[in-house]
Design an enzyme around this catalytic site. Structure first.
Site, PDB file in Angstrom:
ATOM      1  N   LYS A 111       0.818  -1.231   0.000  1.00  7.59           N
ATOM      2  CA  LYS A 111       0.000   0.000   0.000  1.00  7.59           C
ATOM      3  C   LYS A 111       0.848   1.276   0.000  1.00  7.59           C
ATOM      4  O   LYS A 111       0.586   2.186  -0.770  1.00  7.59           O
ATOM      5  CB  LYS A 111      -0.893   0.056   1.251  1.00  7.59           C
ATOM      6  CG  LYS A 111      -1.985  -0.968   1.282  1.00  7.59           C
ATOM      7  CD  LYS A 111      -2.891  -0.748   2.482  1.00  7.59           C
ATOM      8  CE  LYS A 111      -2.253  -1.079   3.813  1.00  7.59           C
ATOM      9  NZ  LYS A 111      -2.028  -2.512   4.029  1.00  7.59           N
ATOM     10  N   THR A 112       1.834   1.314   0.890  1.00  5.50           N
ATOM     11  CA  THR A 112       2.622   2.550   0.984  1.00  5.50           C
ATOM     12  C   THR A 112       3.352   2.809  -0.328  1.00  5.50           C
ATOM     13  O   THR A 112       3.335   3.922  -0.860  1.00  5.50           O
ATOM     14  CB  THR A 112       3.632   2.459   2.145  1.00  5.50           C
ATOM     15  OG1 THR A 112       2.917   2.176   3.329  1.00  5.50           O
ATOM     16  CG2 THR A 112       4.395   3.753   2.317  1.00  5.50           C
ATOM     17  N   GLU A 156      -3.606   6.217   1.326  1.00 11.21           N
ATOM     18  CA  GLU A 156      -3.304   4.833   1.670  1.00 11.21           C
ATOM     19  C   GLU A 156      -4.351   4.352   2.653  1.00 11.21           C
ATOM     20  O   GLU A 156      -4.462   4.862   3.765  1.00 11.21           O
ATOM     21  CB  GLU A 156      -1.898   4.744   2.307  1.00 11.21           C
ATOM     22  CG  GLU A 156      -1.614   3.349   2.823  1.00 11.21           C
ATOM     23  CD  GLU A 156      -0.240   3.188   3.455  1.00 11.21           C
ATOM     24  OE1 GLU A 156       0.650   4.043   3.218  1.00 11.21           O
ATOM     25  OE2 GLU A 156      -0.061   2.192   4.179  1.00 11.21           O
TER      26      GLU A 156
END
Ligand code: EPU
Length: 754
Positions: A111-112, A156
């Site tokens: 995700k990051t 995010e």
């Protein structure tokens, strides 16, 4: 509006605070700790409270709290009593998102990286996006940013606590969906339900990874869905051209048609998929391909995402945040693709719950590794679970594979173990979401020195260089903590170069021989320990009545060379387990003789690395001490004997041998501990004081000879030092004799910090 955030130092909360400040609100916050991030926010207008208290929430229109805030938190309770609206982090974020076109990046892994990739590509593409990501990404500046001009807001998403359902994004990216955070969710179905709700509320594009079965099941066939993966059939696909240590080159296809080649600024096959998500989104939002290419080439990942900490001629160190079995596998596959000789992995399990719930998966995740070290579990605010530890992982890995495993509970043990086992050509990867990266930082610093030393020796007859070599392996008493740098040159010129280099780098130097009269403290030796051995140092050349020997030559070898050539005077050496270097340094002796009785001249390396030679008359040799060689390192000596009758030599050798056999212990010892005082031999004194047979731990005063302390197995320097102190004290109070140690005591009590 006045907004207050409880737990504002957290990575998500600090981002939220900066967005509220940017939106023009009056923002205050509190935390148990102050960090660089809270300091930065204070400069931008945050009123920061630390420690937390009841009064900090006064006057706030809204209080936002992090999920780390536990019941009983003073500020939380005060807000509740005063009736101030309390909202969770994700609800506040959802409220901010409603002002823009939200792009939520969701999934179990990546995700990051993907939200940063998307924000960066859209920014380079001129879309002026705002963003909120879970970590500090240097290329984006800060973890949260508000651009009043643009429409898009890349966020995010965090699926760990179900708060994804708060969002009503315009677009969504779904990376992958796996069983994680099983402390919150009952099973994968509960996780799927949360993603489904998010997708129901997504009005624009749904970009999803078609390589992930669960993401595909949830997203395929939705209105405006965009699938990406390896096959040309997907909306967006990639063909890898080359995987490199810090980059990946691949070709991109839109509906099977080539768009061109991309050089992605981060490594790993899994990151090609993450990049495809950003490419799919940006392309469909109208960003031209040339801009996408430019953005992806300039992209640099977050710290701790396959971060190259050291890249040298002999060793590589990579650090990664991976703490879930799938991440671990992907990261290790990336490491494997770099083709190192061996992969050494240090894994720090993160959370007791995850370690327990996913132990079977962890057991299968390390198959690409050659050597695995596992530390204690990093608790991350959890209470320990009985029976769950680093050993849990090791047991599973051993049950499922043949990977070599070591338990290294603390970071210090891990550093020492790994530093010691690393070999040229190895890639070390540190993995975990806690503080395991500290080991890589420390080793990167020390391995740079090792690499320089190896390169010096390569041109000077070779040799050995090791980190954190246990000195217990190099002392006859089998005791001693690690030497930071252990160096064995094979030639005198090699040793010269080493001394010059170490001097230049201000690294302390110690030279040791066979370690037969040496006690190294348990914390080991900071700096370098040089052990001149083998090669030129082992040479023994006999000519007439002279013997020229290297510092590494064993005294026994010199004694037998003398015997073979019919030279007398060396017989006493038979009874001493040391080598010439050590014997010169302390004027060792036995049977009434001592080293300097026979020295003609000594060649040595001075503190500047220059070779010099001195005649015996120029060297002051005392009883068991030669100050000249405290700073100078003997490399060879010319010794003199006299022609003697072979039968006489043999008889003296036998006497020497039998003296040692009958009056001294055979167990591991450091030779005589004390110098003989003038009045009474130390052995007799210790005997008379009644210490024979006494123990401090496994350290034991020999029954055979009172001046020997033997190691019965596993003794620490501490035990021996305690015994020495007690004997000295007793000699002084009982007999008025001040005993001096003959054994050399070196090193430090406490282990070297990181
Ligand atoms: N003695 C006792 N009880 C004991 C030990 C010795 O009463 O437990 C008596 C002996 O009977 C003897 C006297 O003490 O009358 C001296 O003992 P020893 O003859 O064994 O010699 P030492 O002085 O203890 C020296 C060296 C040794 C070397 C021997 C043999 C020193 C400190 N020690 O020992 O060197 O091997 O002579 O020549 O000078 C060393 O340097 O590490 C070492 C062991």
């Amino acid at each position: 509006m006045r907004v207050h955030l409880i737990g504002v130092a957290g990575s998500g909360m600090s981002g939220l605070a900066s967005l509220f400040i940017e939106l023009g609100h009056t923002v205050s916050g509190s935390d148990k700790v102050s960090t660089l991030e809270t300091e930065r926010l204070e400069k931008n207008g945050l009123t920061f409270h630390c420690p937390q208290n009841e009064r900090e929430v006064e006057g706030a229109d809204m209080v936002i709290y992090s999920s780390a805030v536990k019941p009983g938190n003073l500020a939380y309770e005060a807000a509740y009593k005063q009736g101030i609206p309390l909202v969770r982090r994700a609800e506040a974020l959802a409220a901010i998102m409603s002002r823009k076109h939200g792009v939520v990046v969701a999934g179990t892994h990546g995700k990051t990286t993907t939200s940063s990739l998307a924000a960066h590509v859209l920014r380079v593409g001129g879309m002026k996006p705002s963003h909120y990501v879970g970590a500090e990404i240097p290329i984006l500046g800060t973890n949260a940013y508000w651009d009043h001009a643009g429409e898009l807001f890349v966020v995010e998403g965090d699926e760990s606590d179900g708060t994804l359902t708060n969002f009503q994004p315009r677009h969504a990216i779904v990376l992958n969906i796996e069983a994680e955070h099983l402390d919150f969710y009952e099973d994968i179905h509960a996780i799927k339900a949360v993603f489904r709700q998010l997708l129901e509320k997504t009005s624009g594009l749904t970009v999803y990874c078609a390589e992930d079965p669960v993401a595909t099941e949830l997203c395929q066939g939705r209105n405006k869905s965009v699938g990406y993966g390896w096959s040309l059939e997907h909306d967006f696909s990639a063909r890898i051209i080359e995987l490199r240590p810090s980059q990946t080159e691949f070709e991109v296809f839109d509906s099977g048609k080539s768009l061109g080649i991309i050089t992605l600024g981060i490594p790993g096959k899994h990151n090609v998929l993450n990049a495809l998500a950003a490419i799919g989104l940006a392309t469909r939002l109208g960003v031209e391909f040339a801009k996408i290419q430019q953005a992806l080439t300039s992209f640099r990942g977050a710290r701790r995402r396959f971060e190259v900490k050291h890249q040298g001629p002999h060793f590589q160190i990579i650090d990664d945040y991976g703490h879930h079995p799938t991440e671990v596998k992907a990261t290790l596959a990336t490491a494997k693709a770099l083709n190192p000789k061996r992969i050494v992995c240090l894994f720090q399990p993160h959370r007791f719950t995850r370690t327990q719930l996913l132990k079977t998966e962890f057991g299968a995740a390390f198959s690409d590794v050659d050597v695995l070290c596992v530390t204690d579990v990093y608790a991350a605010s959890e209470k320990p679970l009985p029976g769950v530890s680093g050993q849990t992982i090791i047991d599973e890995v051993r049950a499922q594979s043949r990977v070599e495993c070591h338990s290294t509970p603390t970071m210090l043990e891990a550093r020492n173990k790994i530093g010691h086992l690393l070999q040229p050509g190895d890639l070390l990867i540190t993995l975990g979401a806690g503080n395991v990266h500290e080991v890589g930082t420390c080793l990167a610093r020390d391995l740079k020195v090792v690499e320089s030393l190896l390169d010096l020796l390569k041109h000077e007859g070779g040799g050995v260089v090791k980190l954190y070599e246990p000195m217990a392996n190099h002392t006859t008493i089998r005791i001693g903590g690690p030497a930071q740098y252990w160096i064995e040159p094979r030639t005198i010129s090699g040793m010269q170069e080493i001394v010059k280099f170490l001097r230049g780098a201000s690294i302390p130097i110690r030279v040791i021989g066979r370690g037969s009269n040496l006690l190294v403290r348990d914390g080991g030796i900071r700096g370098a320990v040089i052990h001149p051995s083998k090669g030129e140092f082992d040479e023994v050349i006999v000519q007439d009545n002279f013997i020229t020997a290297g510092a590494g030559a064993r005294l026994k070898k010199i004694a037998s060379a003398a015997k073979a050539a019919g030279i007398g005077g060396f017989e006493w050496m038979e009874g001493i387990p040391g080598n010439l270097g050590g014997s010169l340094r302390m004027n060792a002796g036995a049977m009434g003789a001592q080293t300097f009785d026979q020295v003609v001249s000594v060649r040595f390396i001075d503190a500047n690395g220059e070779i010099r030679e001195k005649w015996k008359a120029e060297i002051k040799a005392n009883y068991r001490s030669v100050p000249e060689f405290d700073q100078h390192y003997a490399v060879s000596a010319v010794l003199q004997g006299h022609a003697a009758d072979p039968a006489d030599i043999a008889a003296k050798l036998e006497a020497s041998h039998s003296k040692r056999r009958t009056s001294q212990p055979i167990a591991a010892s450091a030779g005589c501990i004390f110098k003989n005082p003038e009045t009474t031999p130390a052995g007799m004194l210790v005997d008379q004081l009644g210490f024979k047979g006494q123990s401090r731990g496994p350290a034991h005063v020999s029954e055979v000879h009172g001046n020997f302390i033997v190691n019965n197995g596993g003794a620490k320097a501490r035990n021996v030092l305690d015994m020495i102190a007690d004997i000295k004290q007793s000699a002084l109070t009982e007999r008025g004799i001040t005993l001096e140690t003959e054994v050399q005591i070196i090193g430090q009590d406490e282990p070297q910090g990181m």
